[in-house]
Design a protein around this motif. Structure first.
Motif, PDB file in Angstrom:
ATOM      1  N   ARG A 216      90.023  21.595  34.233  1.00 24.84           N
ATOM      2  CA  ARG A 216      91.416  21.690  33.506  1.00 24.84           C
ATOM      3  C   ARG A 216      92.402  22.206  34.088  1.00 24.84           C
ATOM      4  O   ARG A 216      93.714  21.608  33.933  1.00 24.84           O
ATOM      5  CB  ARG A 216      90.857  22.519  32.270  1.00 24.84           C
ATOM      6  CG  ARG A 216      90.070  21.861  31.164  1.00 24.84           C
ATOM      7  CD  ARG A 216      90.139  22.936  29.926  1.00 24.84           C
ATOM      8  NE  ARG A 216      89.405  23.980  29.955  1.00 24.84           N
ATOM      9  CZ  ARG A 216      88.094  24.036  29.926  1.00 24.84           C
ATOM     10  NH1 ARG A 216      87.219  23.250  29.564  1.00 24.84           N
ATOM     11  NH2 ARG A 216      87.470  25.262  30.041  1.00 24.84           N
ATOM     12  N   LEU A 217      92.293  23.135  34.803  1.00 18.72           N
ATOM     13  CA  LEU A 217      93.426  23.781  35.567  1.00 18.72           C
ATOM     14  C   LEU A 217      93.926  22.596  36.861  1.00 18.72           C
ATOM     15  O   LEU A 217      95.276  22.337  36.793  1.00 18.72           O
ATOM     16  CB  LEU A 217      93.019  24.844  36.453  1.00 18.72           C
ATOM     17  CG  LEU A 217      92.784  26.153  35.635  1.00 18.72           C
ATOM     18  CD1 LEU A 217      92.112  27.235  36.426  1.00 18.72           C
ATOM     19  CD2 LEU A 217      94.237  26.480  35.009  1.00 18.72           C
ATOM     20  N   ALA A 223      99.981  17.412  36.658  1.00 20.57           N
ATOM     21  CA  ALA A 223     101.136  17.047  35.988  1.00 20.57           C
ATOM     22  C   ALA A 223     102.506  17.975  36.054  1.00 20.57           C
ATOM     23  O   ALA A 223     103.374  17.527  35.713  1.00 20.57           O
ATOM     24  CB  ALA A 223     100.705  17.458  34.617  1.00 20.57           C
ATOM     25  N   GLY A 224     102.545  18.666  37.152  1.00 22.61           N
ATOM     26  CA  GLY A 224     103.710  19.142  37.734  1.00 22.61           C
ATOM     27  C   GLY A 224     104.158  20.222  36.898  1.00 22.61           C
ATOM     28  O   GLY A 224     105.470  20.288  36.889  1.00 22.61           O
ATOM     29  N   LEU A 225     103.329  21.044  36.471  1.00 25.24           N
ATOM     30  CA  LEU A 225     103.809  22.038  35.603  1.00 25.24           C
ATOM     31  C   LEU A 225     104.474  22.927  36.453  1.00 25.24           C
ATOM     32  O   LEU A 225     104.012  23.420  37.511  1.00 25.24           O
ATOM     33  CB  LEU A 225     102.909  22.829  34.593  1.00 25.24           C
ATOM     34  CG  LEU A 225     102.174  21.941  33.569  1.00 25.24           C
ATOM     35  CD1 LEU A 225     100.992  22.787  32.943  1.00 25.24           C
ATOM     36  CD2 LEU A 225     103.153  21.393  32.558  1.00 25.24           C
ATOM     37  N   PRO A 226     105.562  23.849  35.819  1.00 26.91           N
ATOM     38  CA  PRO A 226     106.048  25.207  36.495  1.00 26.91           C
ATOM     39  C   PRO A 226     105.029  26.154  36.994  1.00 26.91           C
ATOM     40  O   PRO A 226     103.980  26.254  36.284  1.00 26.91           O
ATOM     41  CB  PRO A 226     107.001  25.636  35.452  1.00 26.91           C
ATOM     42  CG  PRO A 226     107.544  24.629  34.583  1.00 26.91           C
ATOM     43  CD  PRO A 226     106.053  23.820  34.417  1.00 26.91           C
TER      44      PRO A 226
END
Length: 265
Positions: A216-217, A223-226
């Motif tokens: 999951r991580l 997804a390029g999350l901050p």
């Protein structure tokens, strides 16, 4: 005597072995096989008794991708339905392989192209046969990417190399691809299944909940999350793992200097 099933599934000791079983057709993905993959992978993903999955192909080929013979018939008889398989089959299969809460190993012992390559790259780990033919193939039949290849291939080999492989539909081998960023051992073709099986069996005895959290991580990270969002997600997943019986047992085992035996809980 009935027809042989197009997909073989065997569950034993926490491992599900999923085998594409259209060897006479290069394990080409016809509707029956795609339907079976969606159904069986959905069931496996929800089965807490399965702690790891091995994906392989019967015969000398892993998977040649879409069954073009069946596709040709659809294009003649109902062309408006020809692309439905992406939403009905290719995307769900790819999503299941990539996100099910247990590790999936691909045993790529023979030719692997098109959606077959997409499925292999969607797995968490791969074992490759030396010298086997890999390829995207989509542009050869006037199509673009499906099965997640537009995401997984550039992530492995970089955007420039991915453009070359996709636009020119150039065949390549695992021996080349590991130099571009592919991971996983490259072994003689006749050894692929045994090596992949040993790896999958090892994973089936590991900390299943921790593997699920890691998947999951990694999905969030891709997804390029901050950074702050990723750190928050890590905190949630680490807390979940920290409450598991496997974590407590592993800590006690470490202190006692013995190997842990993970239960998957």
């Amino acid at each position: 005597m009935g027809a042989e099933p197009v997909l073989l599934v065997e569950r034993a000791r926490g491992l599900a072995r999923v085998t594409l079983n259209r060897a006479a057709h290069g394990n080409a993905l016809d509707t029956a096989l795609k339907d079976a993959l969606v159904a069986e992978l959905t069931a496996i993903a929800a089965d807490d008794g399965v702690r790891a999955v091995l994906l392989s192909g019967a015969g000398p080929v892993f998977c040649v991708g879409q069954d073009l013979g069946e596709l040709a018939g659809t294009l003649r008889d109902a062309p408006e339905r020809a692309s439905e398989t992406v939403e009905l089959h290719f995307s769900p299969i790819t999503r299941l392989l990539a996100t099910m809460p247990k590790p999936v190993v691909a045993a790529v012992h023979g030719t692997c192209v098109g959606a077959g390559l997409g499925f292999a790259l969607a797995c968490d780990l791969q074992v490759w046969g030396s010298g086997v033919t890999l390829g995207t193939a989509f542009s050869k039949v006037g199509l673009t990417c499906d099965s997640g290849v537009s995401l997984t291939l550039p992530a492995l080999v970089g955007p420039a190399r991915a453009r070359e492989l996709l636009l020119l539909a150039r065949s390549f081998t695992p021996d080349e691809a590991v130099g571009w960023g592919f991971a996983g051992p490259v072994v003689p073709q006749e050894e692929v299944t045994a090596v992949a099986l040993a790896l999958a069996e090892q994973l089936a005895t590991g900390p299943t909940l921790a593997y699920a959290s890691t998947k999951r991580l990694l999905g969030l990270a891709s997804a390029g999350l901050p950074l702050d969002d990723v750190l928050a997600a890590e905190g949630v997943e680490q807390a979940r793992c920290g409450r598991s019986a496997d974590h407590a047992h592993a800590v006690e085992s470490f202190l006692a200097k013995r190997e842990p035996v993970f239960s998957g809980r």
